[in-house]
Scaffold this active site. Sequence first.
Site, PDB file in Angstrom:
ATOM      1  N   TYR A 116      10.286 -12.481 -12.007  1.00 13.55           N
ATOM      2  CA  TYR A 116       9.321 -13.524 -11.672  1.00 13.55           C
ATOM      3  C   TYR A 116       9.933 -14.433 -10.604  1.00 13.55           C
ATOM      4  O   TYR A 116      11.100 -14.822 -10.705  1.00 13.55           O
ATOM      5  CB  TYR A 116       8.979 -14.363 -12.905  1.00 13.55           C
ATOM      6  CG  TYR A 116       7.656 -14.029 -13.531  1.00 13.55           C
ATOM      7  CD1 TYR A 116       6.482 -14.107 -12.782  1.00 13.55           C
ATOM      8  CD2 TYR A 116       7.562 -13.643 -14.864  1.00 13.55           C
ATOM      9  CE1 TYR A 116       5.251 -13.805 -13.355  1.00 13.55           C
ATOM     10  CE2 TYR A 116       6.335 -13.341 -15.439  1.00 13.55           C
ATOM     11  CZ  TYR A 116       5.187 -13.431 -14.682  1.00 13.55           C
ATOM     12  OH  TYR A 116       3.975 -13.143 -15.250  1.00 13.55           O
TER      13      TYR A 116
ATOM     14  N   GLU B  50       7.844 -17.183  -8.744  1.00 20.68           N
ATOM     15  CA  GLU B  50       6.847 -18.107  -8.213  1.00 20.68           C
ATOM     16  C   GLU B  50       7.496 -19.132  -7.298  1.00 20.68           C
ATOM     17  O   GLU B  50       8.599 -19.605  -7.551  1.00 20.68           O
ATOM     18  CB  GLU B  50       6.127 -18.847  -9.341  1.00 20.68           C
ATOM     19  CG  GLU B  50       5.090 -18.000 -10.043  1.00 20.68           C
ATOM     20  CD  GLU B  50       5.600 -17.504 -11.364  1.00 20.68           C
ATOM     21  OE1 GLU B  50       6.815 -17.242 -11.455  1.00 20.68           O
ATOM     22  OE2 GLU B  50       4.784 -17.379 -12.304  1.00 20.68           O
TER      23      GLU B  50
ATOM     24  N   ASP C 256      -8.468 -10.564  11.270  1.00 20.58           N
ATOM     25  CA  ASP C 256      -8.074  -9.671  10.178  1.00 20.58           C
ATOM     26  C   ASP C 256      -7.764  -8.322  10.823  1.00 20.58           C
ATOM     27  O   ASP C 256      -8.664  -7.532  11.108  1.00 20.58           O
ATOM     28  CB  ASP C 256      -9.212  -9.560   9.166  1.00 20.58           C
ATOM     29  CG  ASP C 256      -8.898  -8.600   8.020  1.00 20.58           C
ATOM     30  OD1 ASP C 256      -7.866  -7.913   8.085  1.00 20.58           O
ATOM     31  OD2 ASP C 256      -9.706  -8.536   7.073  1.00 20.58           O
TER      32      ASP C 256
ATOM     33  N   THR D 291      -3.314  -6.114   6.036  1.00 16.85           N
ATOM     34  CA  THR D 291      -2.744  -5.304   4.972  1.00 16.85           C
ATOM     35  C   THR D 291      -1.510  -4.622   5.566  1.00 16.85           C
ATOM     36  O   THR D 291      -1.202  -4.772   6.746  1.00 16.85           O
ATOM     37  CB  THR D 291      -3.732  -4.243   4.471  1.00 16.85           C
ATOM     38  OG1 THR D 291      -4.158  -3.448   5.591  1.00 16.85           O
ATOM     39  CG2 THR D 291      -4.942  -4.872   3.821  1.00 16.85           C
TER      40      THR D 291
ATOM     41  N   LYS E 187      -2.261   0.653   6.018  1.00 14.51           N
ATOM     42  CA  LYS E 187      -3.144   1.501   6.819  1.00 14.51           C
ATOM     43  C   LYS E 187      -2.362   2.075   7.997  1.00 14.51           C
ATOM     44  O   LYS E 187      -1.504   2.925   7.811  1.00 14.51           O
ATOM     45  CB  LYS E 187      -4.384   0.711   7.226  1.00 14.51           C
ATOM     46  CG  LYS E 187      -5.201   0.215   6.019  1.00 14.51           C
ATOM     47  CD  LYS E 187      -6.417  -0.569   6.445  1.00 14.51           C
ATOM     48  CE  LYS E 187      -7.285  -0.973   5.267  1.00 14.51           C
ATOM     49  NZ  LYS E 187      -6.791  -2.168   4.558  1.00 14.51           N
TER      50      LYS E 187
ATOM     51  N   ARG F 180       0.911  -0.930  -0.409  1.00 12.81           N
ATOM     52  CA  ARG F 180      -0.318  -1.719  -0.470  1.00 12.81           C
ATOM     53  C   ARG F 180       0.058  -3.178  -0.746  1.00 12.81           C
ATOM     54  O   ARG F 180       0.482  -3.528  -1.845  1.00 12.81           O
ATOM     55  CB  ARG F 180      -1.240  -1.175  -1.561  1.00 12.81           C
ATOM     56  CG  ARG F 180      -1.730   0.222  -1.227  1.00 12.81           C
ATOM     57  CD  ARG F 180      -2.688   0.764  -2.270  1.00 12.81           C
ATOM     58  NE  ARG F 180      -3.135   2.085  -1.860  1.00 12.81           N
ATOM     59  CZ  ARG F 180      -4.143   2.319  -1.034  1.00 12.81           C
ATOM     60  NH1 ARG F 180      -4.817   1.306  -0.526  1.00 12.81           N
ATOM     61  NH2 ARG F 180      -4.471   3.547  -0.702  1.00 12.81           N
TER      62      ARG F 180
END
Length: 475
Positions: free
Chosen positions: A62, A64, A223, A249, A252, A258
């Site tokens: 973790y 954060e 984008d 992203t 692609k 991903r």
Amino acid sequence: MTSFKDMEFTGLVPLKDHDPEMFDLIEQEKSRQWRSLELIASENFTSKAVMECLGSPLTNKYSEGLPHARYYGGNEVIDQVEELCQKRALAAYGLDPEKWGVNVQPYSGSPANFAVYTALLRPHDRIMGLDLPSGGHLTHGFYTYSKKEGTRKAVSATSVYFESLPYRVNPETGYIDYEQLDRDAGLFKPALIIAGGSAYPRDWDYAKFREIADANGALLMMDMAHISGLVATGEQKSPFEYCDVVTTTTHKSLRGPRAGMIFFRKDERGFENRINQAVFPALQGGPHEHQIAAVATQLKEVATPEFKVYSQQVKKNAKALADKLASLGYTIASGGTENHLVLWDLKPQNITGSKYEKACDAVCITLNKNCVPGDRSAVTPGGVRIGAPALTTRKMVESDFEQIAEFLHEVLQAALKIQEKSGPKIKDFAAALETDPELQSIKERVNKFATSFPMPGFDVETMKYQDPNGPPASS
């Protein structure tokens, strides 16, 4: 009763032994990828190195917050992982770290986009993005209207929380209608204009977008999810000269895992703190550091001369496919392509994109139904979207994509014959595909063709199912 301490430790048992059922499903998917022709424009095959990051102990942690400002302890190594990713992300696009920053924590592209909206807009602010039937993305805002119910429906969360007005492509040319965008923006006065899309085969005129944004006091966001790999290698125009924020992203044309990234200008407007706080704590929990490590590893590859050659070949292959289909008498939206994808208009053949997609699935060719210029609804699209990145990764070149075009032609001719017999209902059409001998013959040739090329990411020789015709029916 056996005590917990005396119980057998299972944390080192491989998947094959720990969960044979899941192991078998993964092996089936390996087989499918190996023997199929992957033409979905948003998909690619990532590397073994990236997969090793995804399956690493980084998934246990973790973290954060941001590097050196975490809410948990034990992040001294994680901080280095994330900072390395940030450094490589800025370098990949030639950005000055004094002028640009990047958040590499978004889980994917859609959360990245919504984080930008959350950071920079107020609820019900106005935005303009490319219409979904024109090749836009759901996260750029989209509504539908039901005549039967007399209601308007906000399909994406973007349109639930913000007021969106789309711009469109010219139905005759397939190019973005910048005159419409200019005219409508002057009336609508959006707070944000979004460039980018998921099914647009041409490059973007960022200077024109900037001009329209400035004339109306709007922020400008790009984008670049689909073309990020091409932008990084200079095979598409860079949005960074003109845009305030750029999202992407990473899987692609960039060929990574991903995940998502948000690039933002560092200036007096304070985008950095606003966007970082929108990602966490506003929208996400702990970042997926195994993903972030995988992105960093891929960005190292993106900086190589080999990846530049790959990006060039992606464009060559898309063009070869478009040109071959056109030579066979078919209609290509916008008359061709300048990037990694082709939009094939099937309306002249009187078959829907939905039916043709299913026919391709029957022969192990994966592509997707898609709107083409002139369509009014994304529910019954008139064409298909075809992409070159994945099969270019498998070392296919122009002549191979010309052969793929021949396969696509054969499938369409077979599908038209089936449609004549099955009638208009897609359910009856799909049932007829399963027993069609012509499609079975095409499938066998597709499998033989596909399995003659290398497969990245995993070793074919160690797969459970190595028959080009696929796993046995009982598996």
